[in-house]
Write a protein that holds these residues in place. Structure first.
Motif, mmCIF file in Angstrom:
data_model
loop_
_atom_site.group_PDB
_atom_site.id
_atom_site.type_symbol
_atom_site.label_atom_id
_atom_site.label_comp_id
_atom_site.label_asym_id
_atom_site.label_seq_id
_atom_site.Cartn_x
_atom_site.Cartn_y
_atom_site.Cartn_z
ATOM 1 N N LEU A 158 0.828 -1.214 0.000
ATOM 2 C CA LEU A 158 0.000 0.000 0.000
ATOM 3 C C LEU A 158 0.860 1.261 0.000
ATOM 4 N N LEU A 159 2.066 1.149 0.542
ATOM 5 C CA LEU A 159 2.962 2.305 0.645
ATOM 6 C C LEU A 159 3.918 2.405 -0.538
ATOM 7 N N GLY A 160 3.854 1.458 -1.453
ATOM 8 C CA GLY A 160 4.768 1.436 -2.590
ATOM 9 C C GLY A 160 4.822 2.722 -3.402
ATOM 10 N N PRO A 161 3.675 3.359 -3.702
ATOM 11 C CA PRO A 161 3.726 4.587 -4.507
ATOM 12 C C PRO A 161 4.510 5.723 -3.872
ATOM 13 N N ALA A 162 4.825 5.630 -2.565
ATOM 14 C CA ALA A 162 5.643 6.665 -1.930
ATOM 15 C C ALA A 162 7.018 6.737 -2.574
ATOM 16 N N LEU A 163 7.521 5.606 -3.060
ATOM 17 C CA LEU A 163 8.870 5.560 -3.619
ATOM 18 C C LEU A 163 8.922 6.099 -5.039
ATOM 19 N N SER A 164 7.792 6.196 -5.683
ATOM 20 C CA SER A 164 7.764 6.680 -7.067
ATOM 21 C C SER A 164 7.041 8.024 -7.142
ATOM 22 N N GLY A 165 5.729 7.995 -7.290
ATOM 23 C CA GLY A 165 4.974 9.230 -7.451
ATOM 24 C C GLY A 165 5.009 10.128 -6.236
ATOM 25 N N GLY A 166 4.958 9.546 -5.043
ATOM 26 C CA GLY A 166 4.960 10.365 -3.836
ATOM 27 C C GLY A 166 6.220 11.192 -3.701
ATOM 28 N N TRP A 167 7.362 10.608 -4.091
ATOM 29 C CA TRP A 167 8.626 11.330 -4.007
ATOM 30 C C TRP A 167 8.717 12.398 -5.095
ATOM 31 N N THR A 168 8.394 12.021 -6.325
ATOM 32 C CA THR A 168 8.518 12.965 -7.441
ATOM 33 C C THR A 168 7.607 14.173 -7.270
ATOM 34 N N ALA A 169 6.456 13.983 -6.638
ATOM 35 C CA ALA A 169 5.517 15.087 -6.438
ATOM 36 C C ALA A 169 6.107 16.207 -5.589
ATOM 37 N N GLN A 170 7.151 15.920 -4.829
ATOM 38 C CA GLN A 170 7.758 16.936 -3.963
ATOM 39 C C GLN A 170 8.816 17.770 -4.691
ATOM 40 N N LEU A 171 9.100 17.454 -5.946
ATOM 41 C CA LEU A 171 10.177 18.141 -6.669
ATOM 42 C C LEU A 171 9.972 19.660 -6.747
ATOM 43 N N PRO A 172 8.739 20.175 -6.987
ATOM 44 C CA PRO A 172 8.584 21.632 -7.040
ATOM 45 C C PRO A 172 8.892 22.323 -5.715
ATOM 46 N N ARG A 173 8.953 21.603 -4.621
ATOM 47 C CA ARG A 173 9.348 22.195 -3.351
ATOM 48 C C ARG A 173 10.861 22.407 -3.271
ATOM 49 N N VAL A 174 11.597 21.751 -4.165
ATOM 50 C CA VAL A 174 13.051 21.743 -4.091
ATOM 51 C C VAL A 174 13.679 22.726 -5.068
ATOM 52 N N VAL A 175 13.120 22.857 -6.267
ATOM 53 C CA VAL A 175 13.717 23.711 -7.295
ATOM 54 C C VAL A 175 12.705 24.750 -7.761
ATOM 55 N N PRO A 176 13.163 25.915 -8.205
ATOM 56 C CA PRO A 176 12.255 26.912 -8.751
ATOM 57 C C PRO A 176 11.708 26.485 -10.105
ATOM 58 N N ARG A 177 10.667 27.132 -10.535
ATOM 59 C CA ARG A 177 9.959 26.746 -11.755
ATOM 60 C C ARG A 177 10.862 26.728 -12.979
ATOM 61 N N GLU A 178 11.761 27.715 -13.092
ATOM 62 C CA GLU A 178 12.589 27.797 -14.301
ATOM 63 C C GLU A 178 13.589 26.648 -14.401
ATOM 64 N N ARG A 179 13.865 25.966 -13.301
ATOM 65 C CA ARG A 179 14.807 24.845 -13.342
ATOM 66 C C ARG A 179 14.101 23.494 -13.371
ATOM 67 N N MET A 180 12.776 23.508 -13.439
ATOM 68 C CA MET A 180 12.028 22.263 -13.387
ATOM 69 C C MET A 180 12.299 21.311 -14.552
ATOM 70 N N PRO A 181 12.404 21.784 -15.814
ATOM 71 C CA PRO A 181 12.620 20.831 -16.910
ATOM 72 C C PRO A 181 13.862 19.954 -16.729
#
Length: 406
Positions: A109-132
């Motif tokens: 049940l917790l498996g998606p934390a390692l894929s989608g759950g982690w990637t969803a936090q990327l905008p918290r780490v980098v500004p929009r212009e560096r997202m690509p």
């Protein structure tokens, strides 16, 4: 400097967690067979931890979206996932198989934390212009994990035994905990200011958030078409993975050679995304989604020939298509997801892809047993359907075009 460190920490954590996840599947299969002595018992463990991931994604994503500190919730999910792997190992041969499979189901049940759950936090780490570029680097961690994880599981199982491989997968996931725990709580400055100015409101019921997440995926046309195409394409990939042992045996005289084909695919996917990370705005992600399905279809047709050289070319071509397809899918999710539903969109999308992969694998087994070329050509047809499904949305009323990596 702070942003640079945060991105490095994010990628290191993602790579460790995903390598542990990729390692856990083969390790559980080997441990289940070694302890239980039955391939059926081993496959039951893998099925339990895989199928339940499709159910847990939406709920986990909704909880991450509602959390004021999603990084800490993500870290707890990773810790529980790793603990579940160890509990499964300890219960093998000591508890009835049904209870071990039940542990696998709850762990999955917790498996998606390692894929989608982690990637969803990327905008918290980098500004929009560096997202690509950051998005392409994030996608590379999936390819790196698929390359390193199974190989490491095999080496450790050979040297120290299958249980050691399961423990090592849990340790790798545990290595990601500090990076998850210290994830930033906010996004870029303007989003933080917007939240500071918003008047406090009572939280909506969890069921309402779940419904909103489903609507975001199904009613946002670019998101819906990318999701549908990727899920159907993942069905075709599930069919291909199921066929690889037979393909290795037919082309090279050994079923074990099928794993080397998967290694070729992982290496080419990693290389393709490395190129994409250097020039992330060259091709629009929407274009990559549908064109990758055509490339995958061509690769599957080459595989159906059974000619050794063409089979290797097909494996490399599969990676060139599969790696950028994932990066493009993540880019579209980042671009189209409402901020308050971002984690749910990512984890639900991951759950749907897991389901599609499982369906493809289930269909390919009987087909490949009857005729390997038929199964591979059917998988090629599924990839064409994936591309057509994307264009079916594009031709629909109200569709719009997007500039590259907007």
């Amino acid at each position: 400097m702070k942003r640079r460190y945060a991105m490095g920490s994010f990628l290191a954590g993602a790579a460790a967690a995903r390598a542990g996840d990729e390692m856990s599947g083969p390790a559980l299969l080997l441990a289940g067979y070694a302890v239980g002595g039955s391939a059926a018992e081993a496959s039951a463990l893998l099925a339990g931890i895989t199928v339940s991931a499709a159910v847990g994604g939406p709920l986990l994503g909704a909880l991450l979206d509602r959390s004021p500190r999603p990084g800490r919730l993500l870290a707890r999910a990773l810790a529980l996932y790793g603990t579940g792997l160890v509990l499964m190992l300890l219960s093998l041969g000591r508890l009835p198989l049904q209870l071990t499979v039940l542990i696998a189901v709850f762990t999955g049940l917790l498996g998606p934390a390692l894929s989608g759950g982690w990637t969803a936090q990327l905008p918290r780490v980098v500004p929009r212009e560096r997202m690509p570029r950051a998005n392409a680097l994030d996608a590379m961690t999936f390819s790196l994990a698929s390359l390193v994880g199974p190989a490491l599981a095999g080496v450790l199982a050979h040297l120290l035994g299958a249980p050691a491989a399961v423990v090592a997968s849990a340790v790798l996931i545990a290595c990601a905990l500090p990076a998850a725990w210290t994830l930033p709580t906010g996004g870029d400055e303007d989003r933080r200011r917007g939240r500071d100015k918003a008047p406090p409101t009572a939280p909506a019921p969890l069921t309402a958030d779940l419904a909103a997440g489903i609507r975001a995926i199904t009613r946002t046309r670019p998101l819906a078409r990318a999701t549908l195409a990727s899920v159907v394409s993942c069905m075709g990939l599930g069919m291909l993975i199921t066929c690889t042992p037979l393909l290795g045996e037919r082309a090279f005289g050994s079923a074990a050679e099928g794993t080397l084909l998967l290694t070729c695919t992982a290496v080419s996917a990693l290389a393709a995304n490395a190129v994409l990370a250097r020039r992330p705005r060259t091709i629009a992600p929407d274009t990559i989604i549908w064109s990758s399905t055509l490339l995958l279809a061509a690769a599957l047709v080459l595989s159906a020939t059974g000619h050794p050289v063409l089979v290797v070319v097909a494996a490399l071509t599969t990676g060139v298509a599969e790696g950028p397809q994932l990066a493009a899918l993540l880019a579209i999710r980042h671009r189209e997801s409402p901020e308050r539903l971002r984690s749910q969109v990512f984890t639900t999308g991951a759950s749907l892809k897991i389901t599609g992969f499982a369906l493809g694998a289930a269909v390919a087994g009987p087909l490949a047993t009857h005729s390997l070329p038929t199964a591979l050509l059917a998988a090629a047809g599924v990839q064409l359907v994936a591309g057509l499904s994307f264009h079916a949305f594009a031709l629909g009323r109200g569709s719009r075009a997007f500039p590259p990596w907007s």
